[in-house]
Scaffold this motif. Structure first.
Motif, short mmCIF file in Angstrom:
data_model
loop_
_atom_site.label_atom_id
_atom_site.label_comp_id
_atom_site.label_asym_id
_atom_site.label_seq_id
_atom_site.Cartn_x
_atom_site.Cartn_y
_atom_site.Cartn_z
N TRP F 147 0.82 -1.22 0.00
CA TRP F 147 0.00 0.00 0.00
C TRP F 147 0.85 1.26 0.00
O TRP F 147 2.02 1.19 0.26
CB TRP F 147 -0.98 -0.03 1.19
N VAL G 34 4.84 3.61 5.71
CA VAL G 34 5.02 2.38 6.50
C VAL G 34 5.46 1.24 5.61
O VAL G 34 6.42 0.52 5.92
CB VAL G 34 3.72 2.01 7.25
N PHE G 89 5.04 -1.24 22.21
CA PHE G 89 4.02 -1.92 21.41
C PHE G 89 3.85 -3.37 21.89
O PHE G 89 2.74 -3.90 21.91
CB PHE G 89 4.37 -1.86 19.93
N ASP G 119 -2.89 -3.09 6.42
CA ASP G 119 -2.09 -1.88 6.22
C ASP G 119 -2.06 -1.07 7.50
O ASP G 119 -2.85 -1.30 8.41
CB ASP G 119 -2.62 -1.05 5.05
N MET G 120 -1.16 -0.12 7.56
CA MET G 120 -0.94 0.64 8.80
C MET G 120 -0.46 2.05 8.44
O MET G 120 0.24 2.24 7.46
CB MET G 120 0.13 -0.08 9.63
N VAL G 122 1.16 5.76 10.38
CA VAL G 122 1.69 6.40 11.58
C VAL G 122 1.64 7.90 11.35
O VAL G 122 2.13 8.38 10.33
CB VAL G 122 3.16 5.98 11.83
N GLU G 123 1.06 8.62 12.29
CA GLU G 123 0.99 10.07 12.14
C GLU G 123 1.30 10.80 13.44
O GLU G 123 1.06 10.27 14.53
CB GLU G 123 -0.42 10.48 11.68
N ARG G 124 1.79 12.03 13.28
CA ARG G 124 1.99 12.91 14.42
C ARG G 124 0.81 13.86 14.47
O ARG G 124 0.46 14.47 13.46
CB ARG G 124 3.27 13.70 14.23
N ARG G 132 0.92 13.95 19.92
CA ARG G 132 0.64 12.53 20.06
C ARG G 132 1.03 11.79 18.78
O ARG G 132 1.07 12.36 17.70
CB ARG G 132 -0.85 12.30 20.34
N ILE G 133 1.31 10.49 18.96
CA ILE G 133 1.53 9.60 17.82
C ILE G 133 0.24 8.83 17.61
O ILE G 133 -0.33 8.31 18.58
CB ILE G 133 2.64 8.57 18.13
N GLU G 134 -0.21 8.75 16.39
CA GLU G 134 -1.37 7.90 16.10
C GLU G 134 -0.98 6.79 15.16
O GLU G 134 -0.43 7.04 14.08
CB GLU G 134 -2.52 8.73 15.52
N VAL G 135 -1.25 5.58 15.57
CA VAL G 135 -0.96 4.41 14.75
C VAL G 135 -2.29 3.77 14.41
O VAL G 135 -3.04 3.39 15.32
CB VAL G 135 -0.05 3.42 15.51
N SER G 136 -2.58 3.67 13.12
CA SER G 136 -3.86 3.10 12.69
C SER G 136 -3.60 1.84 11.89
O SER G 136 -2.91 1.88 10.87
CB SER G 136 -4.61 4.09 11.80
N MET G 137 -4.15 0.75 12.37
CA MET G 137 -4.00 -0.54 11.68
C MET G 137 -5.33 -0.94 11.09
O MET G 137 -6.38 -0.73 11.71
CB MET G 137 -3.61 -1.62 12.69
N SER G 138 -5.27 -1.54 9.92
CA SER G 138 -6.49 -2.02 9.29
C SER G 138 -6.21 -3.39 8.68
O SER G 138 -5.29 -3.55 7.87
CB SER G 138 -6.92 -1.04 8.19
N THR H 99 10.05 -0.49 11.89
CA THR H 99 9.44 0.52 11.04
C THR H 99 8.74 1.59 11.88
O THR H 99 8.88 2.80 11.62
CB THR H 99 8.42 -0.16 10.08
N LEU H 103 9.71 5.65 11.91
CA LEU H 103 8.77 6.70 11.53
C LEU H 103 8.42 7.61 12.71
O LEU H 103 8.27 8.82 12.54
CB LEU H 103 7.52 6.09 10.89
N ILE H 133 -11.20 -4.79 10.16
CA ILE H 133 -11.07 -4.33 11.53
C ILE H 133 -10.11 -3.15 11.51
O ILE H 133 -9.04 -3.24 10.89
CB ILE H 133 -10.45 -5.41 12.44
N VAL H 135 -7.93 -0.75 14.04
CA VAL H 135 -7.45 -0.52 15.41
C VAL H 135 -6.63 0.77 15.38
O VAL H 135 -5.65 0.88 14.64
CB VAL H 135 -6.57 -1.69 15.88
N SER H 136 -7.06 1.74 16.15
CA SER H 136 -6.38 3.04 16.17
C SER H 136 -5.81 3.29 17.56
O SER H 136 -6.54 3.31 18.54
CB SER H 136 -7.36 4.16 15.83
N MET H 137 -4.51 3.46 17.61
CA MET H 137 -3.82 3.72 18.88
C MET H 137 -3.34 5.16 18.88
O MET H 137 -2.88 5.67 17.85
CB MET H 137 -2.59 2.83 18.99
N GLY H 139 -0.91 7.63 21.40
CA GLY H 139 -0.12 7.77 22.62
C GLY H 139 0.67 9.06 22.56
O GLY H 139 1.07 9.51 21.49
N LYS H 140 0.90 9.65 23.70
CA LYS H 140 1.64 10.90 23.75
C LYS H 140 3.09 10.65 23.33
O LYS H 140 3.69 9.65 23.72
CB LYS H 140 1.62 11.44 25.18
N TYR H 141 3.63 11.57 22.57
CA TYR H 141 5.06 11.47 22.23
C TYR H 141 5.87 11.88 23.45
O TYR H 141 5.65 12.94 24.04
CB TYR H 141 5.40 12.37 21.04
#
Lengths: 147, 147, 147, 147, 147, 147, 147, 147, 147, 147
Positions: F147, G34, G89, G119-120, G122-124, G132-138, H99, H103, H133, H135-137, H139-141
């Motif tokens: 992706w 990613v 993690f 897919d995944m 990663v965003e600030r 914050r860091i946001e990690v979104s997995m799908s 990874t 990032l 599905i 999944v959104s995480m 967390g504070k940097y």
């Protein structure tokens, strides 16, 4: 049917109630402290007559004598012990293991010190800079077979 | 830059070529067999003058003396040693660890035998039923602090 | 300086080139197959004269004889072997370990079979339902000390 | 519902009370010591008629016969056994594992010794230098398939 | 002296350069894909003539044929594989292991499926909901011995 | 509140008392042997109606049907199984894991065989050289996303 | 023959020299950060054209494109990662693993979230109390098969 | 004295009897599904008023509210989870751990994503190729300190 | 016979019922928070008079005083703690272990900081950027012996 | 391309040749001993200007400055450290881990001490009974989120 573990608990209980030391228990049956303690902890077998005598002296049920004389399955839970007093010996084997091997084999040849035909003593030795513990192990030298 | 491991190899090489024993190497610098062997195997630091003397006597490069006097990072590969001669000591700690703790604490109080303020001897003792190895450890008793 | 491992590789190389069997190598120095093979794999020490003879017969450098006679540090990588031929023996110890203990101690008393004063044979035995492997181990009975 | 483990405990209890040996229990049902002991320890299944006979002879409840004939799930707790008598066999596999593989494959080809189509004997052999234990294993040779 | 691992690398290199598939390599020597692939990865031994043929067809040095026909020591690094494609099979053994045992023993008796007298096929099967992989294993039933 | 484990014990008990086979239990609810056995062992969830039917047919309490239909947490105790019948499958994954990956990816592309959209059969196949076990696994091919 | 690991080193070297970010490398070939990062670290395969484009843009040898498109064997060294950024993690999976299972199965039924059709991102994300860091997995929902 | 584990069992029991979902339980106290589920599983502490409200709504004893508000000791049994639904997340950390680190540190600097000042959402997203599905995480940097 | 573990449970129960803090329990017997807490958790032995006083103040049975004064066997379950609050200290040892060794040995010589003649304090320190935890450890320097 | 490990070796080499202490190296760049030592051992990243200054002062190649400022992947080899000086800290975490958690959470609430927003000092403190080592850690309190 009493297990080795049950008997260990009974010994601890009687020892605490009667305020006994391992030294006095061992003296009572005329054997060494290390051996008697290890047998009470389930790691060695007392000769039958000694086992019966110990059971009598501590006021344990008669079956306890039978159990103390049985051949134990020696078992422990972790390869790296956590209790600091025991861990230090693990550390000594790690630090000095290869040294022990070098010196045993230099003095005797290709072989090992037996941990079966073996005895050990533990003593407190007074010293002006602070008392010391002395642990003395003695094991029969066993030579590797070549055939 | 020579490492502890490099120096160990150099010592082994010189020792084999010159047919030396650990006993004679230790005598040559006036220290004990156990300590000198463990230092040559990278598990202890020789005092600087002893280290230089050992390097000179074995004909090692001068840097080897520096390295033998450096404080080692003590490391080993496996929690359960495989070599039979070393394993037997691991087994002794497993079988007698709790017994050692019981007796040290009965004789001295709540504390441990130090593995740092520590020394050890290995001897061969003649016996009609077959010679024996005697390993004598001595460590300072250290009491737990309560505060 | 040749290591045990280097010599093992040299033996394998010569063995393959000359099409030799372990049986013939062992016969060549008048010792058993199991012992000679294990010594070539670095797990036992040959008597010095046998080691020299083996080195000569295989055309190895003279130093190889010295190395084959040195006392090995026996080491292996994993507690659970992966190769199927070796794993089956691990499985046998797992399945029959307690049985071996029960019967050794029933026949002899509180003790063990030595793995040091020890020898072993491996043989192929013809059988109408398919040939069998027979592995025979013999170790001295060692009684636990009581003191 | 009795488990294999329950039956093992019952056998131990009866064996101790009646002062029986594994040898006599095995003789009583006409099978080998090793096999019968391992079955009583939950590591093998007795043929149903033998299981019932054993239950009768030891005075166990009838259900014990059913359980002794059930196919066991063979399980053990640690990859490295702690009891010295069992550990020595683990050590033998570590030291001689690759040797066994070399010799089995030299004698038979690319394959293994079966641990399933397998039997074993344990014997005490008198010897002037001290009695010995002999353990004899026999397993069918199984060749790897190529397809 | 080429090792099994060296030959695996050579095969990968030639395979990539010549754009070959495992299927075509296997066809080229008239054996199955699974077996030939596993042999090229060092986990099985090819019959000598097949090994030589494979070496010739891939343009490998002659010694590679010798190596491909040698009996391998099968080894892997971790009990739990990390690669997802391999892990799924580990998971299947974890989830269905006891089920396999129940059904094998219900259908055949007290015994196992051999992993030695064994073969396996892998196929892709078209399906409207998405193609499927079919893995078919076949191993000889081996009954436990009772003696 | 009945747990999955409680229900497994109830099924074993009923199965033994009534002399049932897994095959007949599976037939009784019209599903496959492998799936029904694994569900009874707590490793899969039966559809609710099938679960109720199974509970009824075995004479289990009604709650057992609820439990058999619950989504299980799949768990096992050791990465390396000890029972020989299960271990052989672990060994197959070790020996053939990389081969499976090579062939799945050669046939389908970069992906895996699903262990979720998955089914399996176990069969006994008569053979003149001794009956064989055939295990057939089928899983959906899943391609890695990019992706 | 370049390995995945060699190519990873080449990418790091070029990235450092040219002061590139993963974001710009990913943009350069029109794929996600990613995925491209994981492919450069050897954990995913780029489509062949993207791999060639990446190699060209970073000035890598042409063979690097071939390697980046090869299907990787995904491997890692320890079950518990040590680097704090990665360990967190691992901790999340430990703390929330059963929660994830409960909610996935409540929302979808008996099944899992695929890690293959996955897919995944990663965003600030700026925040007054600290970014914050946001990690979104799908991942695709996969239902367990019942058969 | 009720333990966290006891309360988890009570919640499961009530949830099953009343046919409740985690979503409705969470809604009932106005907090998120992930957090409430994890608190009910003993992995987080509910604010005291929410804990009491949850206890009341589910009809649990009052003490359960106290327990749900206690700070948990977070613990899990194995580093590698066995349940497939949980394992996939372990795999994601293995495959994408480095990874994620690359990032996060490219976007924010030398630091980590907190697992303490942290929240997570799980959602089902409809998709023509099969639901997914998500999944959104978040967390504070946290930046590493330099001092 | 009360065990250390039983007494820990009794302390927790009383502490919760009476709404006590560790600080107040420690103050009540005039010792430090860290030491008293660790003793209540079974990891240290209180002096006998302090133990009795604590038992009285918390309303525990008299035997609890005896138990709190007994020398504990210090044990923990896993080498890598899972609870995040404890894990962070494990991580600190991993990240800074070699640094601690470098600085201790630079400041004092070849030796260690004792964990036996040892004390520790934990404090909360207000800070405008968010309060901080301060953990202060003090252990006697122990020099390695050379002999 | 220099690695973190290469730079560590260069620092050790220069430090030994120039007879420098960690204290003087840290002073030279105006940062703390603990932080600078840990950065030189590859466990932290120096700010870029400090890194360049350190490289200049020790006479390292300019690239070393770049490397010292890179964000490290923190890694260690064993969960249980073997060196006695490091092990004692592991032991402290084992013995006092739960105590630390109790007191941190009693003083601050449900949360942890950060190991990221963290600093540490090591000092030698003279004492009539023998000098002591004092290790002071300070980490920001982080509260668990509830959402």
């Amino acid at each position: 049917m009493l297990s080795k573990k049950d008997v260990t608990e009974l010994v601890y209980e009687r020892k605490r109630q009667a305020g006994l030391s391992w030294a006095s228990i061992a003296d009572g049956i005329g054997m060494s402290e290390v051996f008697v303690t290890s047998a009470c902890l389930g790691m060695n077998a007392l000769p039958r007559d000694k086992a019966d005598l110990l059971a009598t002296q501590l006021g344990l049920p008669q079956e306890a004598g039978v159990v103390l004389a049985e051949y134990p399955t020696k078992t422990w839970n972790r390869d790296v012990p956590t209790d600091p007093c025991v861990y230090r010996f693990h550390e000594i084997v790690g630090v000095y293991g290869d040294t022990l091997k070098e010196l045993i084999q230099e003095k005797c040849g290709n072989g090992i010190m037996s941990a079966i035909d073996f005895d050990m003593r533990v003593e407190r030795v007074a010293s002006p800079k602070g008392d010391r513990i002395e642990v003395s192990m003695s094991g029969k030298y066993l030579a590797y077979n070549a055939w």
